[in-house]
Design a protein around this motif. Structure first.
Motif, PDB file in Angstrom:
ATOM      1  N   ASP A 133       0.837  -1.188   0.000  1.00  0.00           N
ATOM      2  CA  ASP A 133       0.000   0.000   0.000  1.00  0.00           C
ATOM      3  C   ASP A 133       0.879   1.248   0.000  1.00  0.00           C
ATOM      4  OD1 ASP A 133       0.941   0.306   2.582  1.00  0.00           O
ATOM      5  OD2 ASP A 133      -0.909  -0.397   3.522  1.00  0.00           O
ATOM      6  N   GLU A 134       0.268   2.402   0.042  1.00  0.00           N
ATOM      7  CA  GLU A 134       1.024   3.647  -0.115  1.00  0.00           C
ATOM      8  C   GLU A 134       2.066   3.829   0.980  1.00  0.00           C
ATOM      9  OE1 GLU A 134       0.256   8.455  -0.729  1.00  0.00           O
ATOM     10  OE2 GLU A 134      -1.441   7.072  -0.526  1.00  0.00           O
ATOM     11  N   THR A 135       1.730   3.484   2.222  1.00  0.00           N
ATOM     12  CA  THR A 135       2.687   3.659   3.311  1.00  0.00           C
ATOM     13  C   THR A 135       3.877   2.726   3.139  1.00  0.00           C
ATOM     14  OG1 THR A 135       1.439   2.105   4.696  1.00  0.00           O
ATOM     15  CG2 THR A 135       0.953   4.448   4.950  1.00  0.00           C
ATOM     16  N   PHE A 136       3.642   1.522   2.639  1.00  0.00           N
ATOM     17  CA  PHE A 136       4.722   0.578   2.368  1.00  0.00           C
ATOM     18  C   PHE A 136       5.647   1.141   1.291  1.00  0.00           C
ATOM     19  CE2 PHE A 136       6.634  -2.922   0.019  1.00  0.00           C
ATOM     20  CZ  PHE A 136       7.100  -3.771   1.015  1.00  0.00           C
ATOM     21  N   GLN A 137       5.058   1.666   0.226  1.00  0.00           N
ATOM     22  CA  GLN A 137       5.860   2.215  -0.868  1.00  0.00           C
ATOM     23  C   GLN A 137       6.699   3.398  -0.399  1.00  0.00           C
ATOM     24  OE1 GLN A 137       5.093  -0.692  -2.779  1.00  0.00           O
ATOM     25  NE2 GLN A 137       5.830   0.797  -4.242  1.00  0.00           N
ATOM     26  N   VAL A 138       6.102   4.269   0.391  1.00  0.00           N
ATOM     27  CA  VAL A 138       6.826   5.441   0.884  1.00  0.00           C
ATOM     28  C   VAL A 138       7.963   5.012   1.797  1.00  0.00           C
ATOM     29  CG1 VAL A 138       6.661   7.502   2.335  1.00  0.00           C
ATOM     30  CG2 VAL A 138       4.893   7.026   0.636  1.00  0.00           C
ATOM     31  N   ALA A 139       7.691   4.073   2.713  1.00  0.00           N
ATOM     32  CA  ALA A 139       8.697   3.641   3.681  1.00  0.00           C
ATOM     33  C   ALA A 139       9.892   2.984   3.005  1.00  0.00           C
ATOM     34  CB  ALA A 139       8.070   2.682   4.700  1.00  0.00           C
ATOM     35  N   THR A 140       9.635   2.099   2.049  1.00  0.00           N
ATOM     36  CA  THR A 140      10.736   1.410   1.386  1.00  0.00           C
ATOM     37  C   THR A 140      11.534   2.354   0.499  1.00  0.00           C
ATOM     38  OG1 THR A 140       9.175   0.666  -0.336  1.00  0.00           O
ATOM     39  CG2 THR A 140       9.644  -0.859   1.454  1.00  0.00           C
ATOM     40  N   ALA A 141      10.856   3.249  -0.195  1.00  0.00           N
ATOM     41  CA  ALA A 141      11.560   4.206  -1.056  1.00  0.00           C
ATOM     42  C   ALA A 141      12.413   5.162  -0.235  1.00  0.00           C
ATOM     43  CB  ALA A 141      10.555   4.980  -1.905  1.00  0.00           C
ATOM     44  N   GLU A 142      11.873   5.647   0.882  1.00  0.00           N
ATOM     45  CA  GLU A 142      12.611   6.569   1.744  1.00  0.00           C
ATOM     46  C   GLU A 142      13.815   5.882   2.370  1.00  0.00           C
ATOM     47  OE1 GLU A 142      13.377  10.257   3.742  1.00  0.00           O
ATOM     48  OE2 GLU A 142      12.242   9.663   1.961  1.00  0.00           O
ATOM     49  N   ALA A 143      13.653   4.630   2.772  1.00  0.00           N
ATOM     50  CA  ALA A 143      14.770   3.888   3.359  1.00  0.00           C
ATOM     51  C   ALA A 143      15.885   3.709   2.337  1.00  0.00           C
ATOM     52  CB  ALA A 143      14.289   2.532   3.872  1.00  0.00           C
ATOM     53  N   ALA A 144      15.533   3.321   1.136  1.00  0.00           N
ATOM     54  CA  ALA A 144      16.541   3.124   0.099  1.00  0.00           C
ATOM     55  C   ALA A 144      17.303   4.416  -0.176  1.00  0.00           C
ATOM     56  CB  ALA A 144      15.877   2.615  -1.182  1.00  0.00           C
ATOM     57  N   LYS A 145      16.581   5.515  -0.256  1.00  0.00           N
ATOM     58  CA  LYS A 145      17.203   6.815  -0.523  1.00  0.00           C
ATOM     59  C   LYS A 145      18.126   7.231   0.620  1.00  0.00           C
ATOM     60  CE  LYS A 145      15.931  11.692  -1.183  1.00  0.00           C
ATOM     61  NZ  LYS A 145      14.785  12.636  -1.280  1.00  0.00           N
ATOM     62  N   THR A 146      17.661   7.085   1.862  1.00  0.00           N
ATOM     63  CA  THR A 146      18.427   7.529   3.022  1.00  0.00           C
ATOM     64  C   THR A 146      19.651   6.656   3.254  1.00  0.00           C
ATOM     65  OG1 THR A 146      16.408   8.369   4.058  1.00  0.00           O
ATOM     66  CG2 THR A 146      18.310   8.025   5.493  1.00  0.00           C
ATOM     67  N   LEU A 147      19.491   5.345   3.152  1.00  0.00           N
ATOM     68  CA  LEU A 147      20.620   4.447   3.369  1.00  0.00           C
ATOM     69  C   LEU A 147      21.694   4.646   2.316  1.00  0.00           C
ATOM     70  CD1 LEU A 147      18.687   1.199   4.360  1.00  0.00           C
ATOM     71  CD2 LEU A 147      19.963   2.723   5.872  1.00  0.00           C
ATOM     72  N   ASP A 148      21.270   4.881   1.089  1.00  0.00           N
ATOM     73  CA  ASP A 148      22.234   5.156   0.024  1.00  0.00           C
ATOM     74  C   ASP A 148      22.959   6.475   0.276  1.00  0.00           C
ATOM     75  OD1 ASP A 148      23.322   4.493  -2.716  1.00  0.00           O
ATOM     76  OD2 ASP A 148      22.428   6.449  -3.140  1.00  0.00           O
ATOM     77  N   ALA A 149      22.219   7.498   0.697  1.00  0.00           N
ATOM     78  CA  ALA A 149      22.817   8.820   0.921  1.00  0.00           C
ATOM     79  C   ALA A 149      23.799   8.817   2.085  1.00  0.00           C
ATOM     80  CB  ALA A 149      21.713   9.854   1.175  1.00  0.00           C
ATOM     81  N   THR A 150      23.581   7.934   3.082  1.00  0.00           N
ATOM     82  CA  THR A 150      24.453   7.894   4.257  1.00  0.00           C
ATOM     83  C   THR A 150      25.505   6.800   4.162  1.00  0.00           C
ATOM     84  OG1 THR A 150      22.853   6.481   5.419  1.00  0.00           O
ATOM     85  CG2 THR A 150      22.681   8.862   5.777  1.00  0.00           C
ATOM     86  N   GLY A 151      25.590   6.159   3.011  1.00  0.00           N
ATOM     87  CA  GLY A 151      26.645   5.176   2.797  1.00  0.00           C
ATOM     88  C   GLY A 151      26.437   3.844   3.473  1.00  0.00           C
ATOM     89  N   ARG A 152      25.203   3.549   3.881  1.00  0.00           N
ATOM     90  CA  ARG A 152      24.930   2.255   4.535  1.00  0.00           C
ATOM     91  C   ARG A 152      24.566   1.223   3.465  1.00  0.00           C
ATOM     92  NH1 ARG A 152      23.649   6.606   8.615  1.00  0.00           N
ATOM     93  NH2 ARG A 152      24.851   5.894  10.414  1.00  0.00           N
ATOM     94  N   LYS A 153      25.553   0.798   2.716  1.00  0.00           N
ATOM     95  CA  LYS A 153      25.320  -0.088   1.579  1.00  0.00           C
ATOM     96  C   LYS A 153      24.841  -1.458   2.019  1.00  0.00           C
ATOM     97  CE  LYS A 153      26.855   3.070  -1.249  1.00  0.00           C
ATOM     98  NZ  LYS A 153      25.908   3.824  -2.102  1.00  0.00           N
ATOM     99  N   ASN A 154      25.394  -1.979   3.113  1.00  0.00           N
ATOM    100  CA  ASN A 154      24.975  -3.307   3.571  1.00  0.00           C
ATOM    101  C   ASN A 154      23.510  -3.308   3.991  1.00  0.00           C
ATOM    102  OD1 ASN A 154      27.507  -4.379   3.143  1.00  0.00           O
ATOM    103  ND2 ASN A 154      28.201  -4.089   5.246  1.00  0.00           N
ATOM    104  N   ALA A 155      23.102  -2.281   4.712  1.00  0.00           N
ATOM    105  CA  ALA A 155      21.706  -2.186   5.137  1.00  0.00           C
ATOM    106  C   ALA A 155      20.790  -2.052   3.923  1.00  0.00           C
ATOM    107  CB  ALA A 155      21.521  -1.006   6.078  1.00  0.00           C
ATOM    108  N   ALA A 156      21.209  -1.242   2.949  1.00  0.00           N
ATOM    109  CA  ALA A 156      20.414  -1.070   1.737  1.00  0.00           C
ATOM    110  C   ALA A 156      20.262  -2.398   0.997  1.00  0.00           C
ATOM    111  CB  ALA A 156      21.055  -0.025   0.830  1.00  0.00           C
ATOM    112  N   THR A 157      21.338  -3.175   0.962  1.00  0.00           N
ATOM    113  CA  THR A 157      21.293  -4.484   0.307  1.00  0.00           C
ATOM    114  C   THR A 157      20.339  -5.421   1.024  1.00  0.00           C
ATOM    115  OG1 THR A 157      23.555  -4.273  -0.509  1.00  0.00           O
ATOM    116  CG2 THR A 157      22.655  -6.502  -0.366  1.00  0.00           C
ATOM    117  N   GLU A 158      20.328  -5.374   2.357  1.00  0.00           N
ATOM    118  CA  GLU A 158      19.419  -6.229   3.123  1.00  0.00           C
ATOM    119  C   GLU A 158      17.959  -5.870   2.831  1.00  0.00           C
ATOM    120  OE1 GLU A 158      20.124  -8.825   4.759  1.00  0.00           O
ATOM    121  OE2 GLU A 158      22.273  -8.674   5.089  1.00  0.00           O
TER     122      GLU A 158
END
Length: 262
Positions: A133-158
């Motif tokens: 649903d919309e909240t799921f899409q927002v949460a996953t997209a925001e996490a991917a963007k934030t983890l990538d921006a902060t260099g947390r590549k392992n977390a982003a991969t998980e």
């Protein structure tokens, strides 16, 4: 652009379809492809390759013979094969007609998925993946963007692995999605604290506001019970995995932003 899109009358129906391929979807897979590749003969070659069926040598004319053959084949195959055909058609379109036509096909299919309440979507470079649903899409997209921006590549991969597991067809890897989503939280927590201990050991040191600290601890316990020590009685439901992935994304985003760099 259609009337409904020009005037923003489109609605987002509730997701009601996951393990099925309704007749409308089966038709859309072929029709949207034909809009990009105006040759039913080409489409038939892709469909036959995916379904491992030989084309009918008696059908020569594009319309109605080859068209009807393709529609018959897509209408009578297993539901998950319909999505395989869509992915194969996208690859064919990109290889033979170019990137712009591939984007056109993916967007047309995504519009159909949304309008028909189907819980799948085309994602860039990933094929068809789970759509929440919309909240799921927002949460996953925001996490991917934030983890990538902060260099947390392992977390982003998980997180990517969690979404990939929940997207498996015909049967999602629920335990894998649970494990990977909490592993993402653990990666971020370890990075924040400079620790190699498990999340269960260090969650109290994260200074999370109450009751979030207790919630994360209990989520870790749930993941340990249902994602690592699974049994027939403890297998979580797909909606449980979706919730855990969504919450894990939100916690990862929160921790990453709180520690700066995003």
């Amino acid at each position: 652009m259609t009337f409904s899109k020009r005037h923003n009358f489109a609605k987002t129906p509730q997701i009601t379809v996951r393990t099925d391929a309704p007749d409308g979807l089966r038709y859309a897979v072929i029709q949207n492809a034909y809009d990009c590749v105006p040759s039913y003969n080409e489409i038939r070659s892709v469909v036959c390759r995916v379904l491992l069926g030989a084309p009918d040598p008696n059908n020569w004319s594009e319309v109605p013979n080859i068209r009807d053959e393709v529609l018959y084949d897509i209408r009578h195959c297993d539901w998950y094969k319909v999505y395989d055909v869509a992915e194969a058609l996208l690859a064919h379109i990109e290889n033979t007609r170019g990137y712009d036509n591939a984007v056109q096909y993916a967007q047309a299919m995504n519009d159909f998925f949304i309008g028909a309440g189907i819980g799948w979507q085309f994602a860039p470079n990933e094929g068809i993946v789970y759509r929440g649903d919309e909240t799921f899409q927002v949460a996953t997209a925001e996490a991917a963007k934030t983890l990538d921006a902060t260099g947390r590549k392992n977390a982003a991969t998980e997180i990517e692995e969690a979404i990939r597991d929940i997207s498996r067809r015909p049967d999602p890897d629920i335990t894998g999605a649970v494990s990977h989503s909490m592993a993402a939280v653990e990666c971020v927590a370890q990075d924040v604290l400079g620790s190699e201990q498990t999340l269960g050991q260090i969650v109290g040191n994260l200074n999370l506001p109450k009751p979030l600290d207790e919630a994360v601890s209990k989520l870790y316990g749930f993941a340990s019970q249902h994602g690592r020590h699974v049994s027939e009685q403890s297998r979580p439901a797909p909606e449980d995995a979706e919730l855990l992935v969504q919450v894990s994304c939100a916690v990862c985003t929160y921790l990453a932003k709180r520690t700066g760099g995003a």
